[in-house]
Design an enzyme around this catalytic site. Structure first.
Site, short mmCIF file in Angstrom:
data_model
loop_
_atom_site.label_atom_id
_atom_site.label_comp_id
_atom_site.label_asym_id
_atom_site.label_seq_id
_atom_site.Cartn_x
_atom_site.Cartn_y
_atom_site.Cartn_z
CE LYS A 58 0.25 1.73 4.55
NZ LYS A 58 1.68 2.06 4.53
CG LEU A 79 6.34 0.26 -0.08
CD1 LEU A 79 7.17 -0.53 -1.09
CD2 LEU A 79 5.45 1.27 -0.83
CB SER A 112 0.84 -4.10 8.15
OG SER A 112 1.73 -3.35 8.91
CG ASP A 153 0.12 -0.13 8.46
OD1 ASP A 153 0.39 -1.13 9.14
OD2 ASP A 153 0.92 0.43 7.70
O1 C5P Z 1 1.30 0.06 15.08
P1 C5P Z 1 2.68 -0.32 14.69
O2 C5P Z 1 3.22 -1.45 15.53
O3 C5P Z 1 2.87 -0.56 13.24
O4 C5P Z 1 3.57 0.94 15.02
C1 C5P Z 1 4.98 0.88 15.06
C2 C5P Z 1 5.47 2.09 15.82
O5 C5P Z 1 5.24 3.28 15.06
C3 C5P Z 1 4.77 2.33 17.14
O6 C5P Z 1 5.38 1.63 18.17
C4 C5P Z 1 4.93 3.81 17.30
O7 C5P Z 1 6.24 4.12 17.75
C5 C5P Z 1 4.82 4.34 15.89
N1 C5P Z 1 3.46 4.75 15.51
C6 C5P Z 1 2.95 5.91 16.04
N2 C5P Z 1 1.68 6.30 15.69
C7 C5P Z 1 0.97 5.61 14.82
C8 C5P Z 1 1.48 4.42 14.26
C9 C5P Z 1 2.74 4.02 14.63
O8 C5P Z 1 3.60 6.59 16.85
N3 C5P Z 1 -0.25 6.03 14.47
#
Ligand code: C5P
Length: 301
Positions: free
Chosen positions: A14, A104, A108, A141
């Site tokens: 994506k 990308l 996820s 995501d």
């Molecule tokens: O949700 P995910 O595990 O993909 O996020 C990885 C990291 O990216 C989180 O631990 C955070 O540090 C950051 N993040 C964030 N805000 C978001 C998505 C991700 O701060 N909306």
């Protein structure tokens, strides 16, 4: 084994055509407003349920792909068993084509597709809402990939909203040229660097809503505001990227931006004959180790 017992799934990449990170939340994540689109290009994931055994198996010939429990596919399997209450183990065969550390959504998407497949192989013990909730716990995501179509993302990325049909039509089948330099960006680092800028790099949420809202009311692809404020911290560190994007964007009808937290970028173009020149510019700037892919936006559910 019966072939019907193996699910071969497309796990799309994506890009975020619009990504406004609007501020820090109390839970440490960031609040965002984004327009994300799935691409025709992606990984393939083959999944079957193991008849015996007490552990999942993940096979992937691509170097660098973690095969231990840090891989989101295996995390998804563990979370699925706990949520569905089934004692089932799976064999996953991943044909990894989406580069990692690219923004990308490759990892996820793999997790979401794995969840969908495991649920199907076990007779759908989890309903759509439970799957979405579980998926959101695996990554912000991830839920986007349960039904990959052009969507607005809100919250930390897990809250999805359909866009009007005429906006889907404006995005449909649009070609994109993706590229990723040999270096990667870790998503936590990009968000952390944005936070450390003391708030000056956040986009005001009402400004972001107004910009995207105006486009959704009058969706012309060539007028879509390409916004991504995660570019600010990434461009401060990787100076070659803004220089290259500026150069690519000088070609008529070409617009470029970084995808998600990077380091992959994409170019939108009107005239397909410009693609060879873009590729030559990209290789000249980033060397032969750069990864380049022609693809297009899809709206497959
Ligand atoms: O949700 P995910 O595990 O993909 O996020 C990885 C990291 O990216 C989180 O631990 C955070 O540090 C950051 N993040 C964030 N805000 C978001 C998505 C991700 O701060 N909306």
């Amino acid at each position: 084994m019966n072939q019907a017992d193996i699910l071969n799934m497309h796990s799309p990449a994506k890009v975020n055509l619009f990504l406004a990170v609007t501020g820090l939340r109390a839970d440490g994540f960031h609040e965002l407003l984004s327009l994300a689109v799935p691409l025709a290009f992606g990984d393939r994931l083959g999944i079957r349920r193991l008849a015996t055994g007490s552990a999942d198996v993940l096979v992937c010939p691509t170097a660098g792909v973690p095969l231990d429990n840090s891989n989101l596919i295996l995390k998804a399997a563990e979370a699925f068993r706990a949520a569905a209450g089934v004692e089932a183990f799976f064999h996953f065969e991943l044909d990894k084509r989406i580069p990692m550390g690219a923004g990308l959504g490759g990892g996820s998407g793999n997790a979401a597709v794995a969840l969908l497949a495991m649920n199907r192989l076990c007779g759908e013990p989890l309903k759509a809402a439970a799957l979405a909730e579980l998926c959101g716990r695996l990554g912000s995501d991830c839920p986007f990939f349960l039904q990959p179509r052009p969507r607005l993302m809100r919250g930390r990325g897990e809250l999805l909203e359909a866009i009007p049909e005429n906006a889907c039509v404006a995005l449909k089948q649009r070609p994109l040229l993706l590229f990723k330099p040999s270096f990667s960006v870790a998503t936590p680092w990009a968000y952390g660097a944005l936070r450390e800028s003391g708030g000056r790099d956040y986009i005001d949420s009402s400004t972001a809503s107004a910009m995207l809202g105006a486009w959704l009311r009058n969706p012309d692809f060539d007028c879509l505001p390409l916004v991504n404020n995660l570019q600010q911290p990434v461009f401060r560190k990787y100076l070659a990227l803004p220089v290259l994007l500026e150069r690519l964007g000088r070609r008529p009808g070409v617009r470029c931006m970084m995808s998600g937290s990077g380091s992959a970028c994409f170019c939108c173009y009107k005239d397909p004959t410009v693609v060879d020149d873009l590729k030559a510019d990209i290789r000249e700037a980033l060397g032969e180790s750069v990864w380049i892919m022609d693809t297009n936006i899809t709206d497959d559910a």
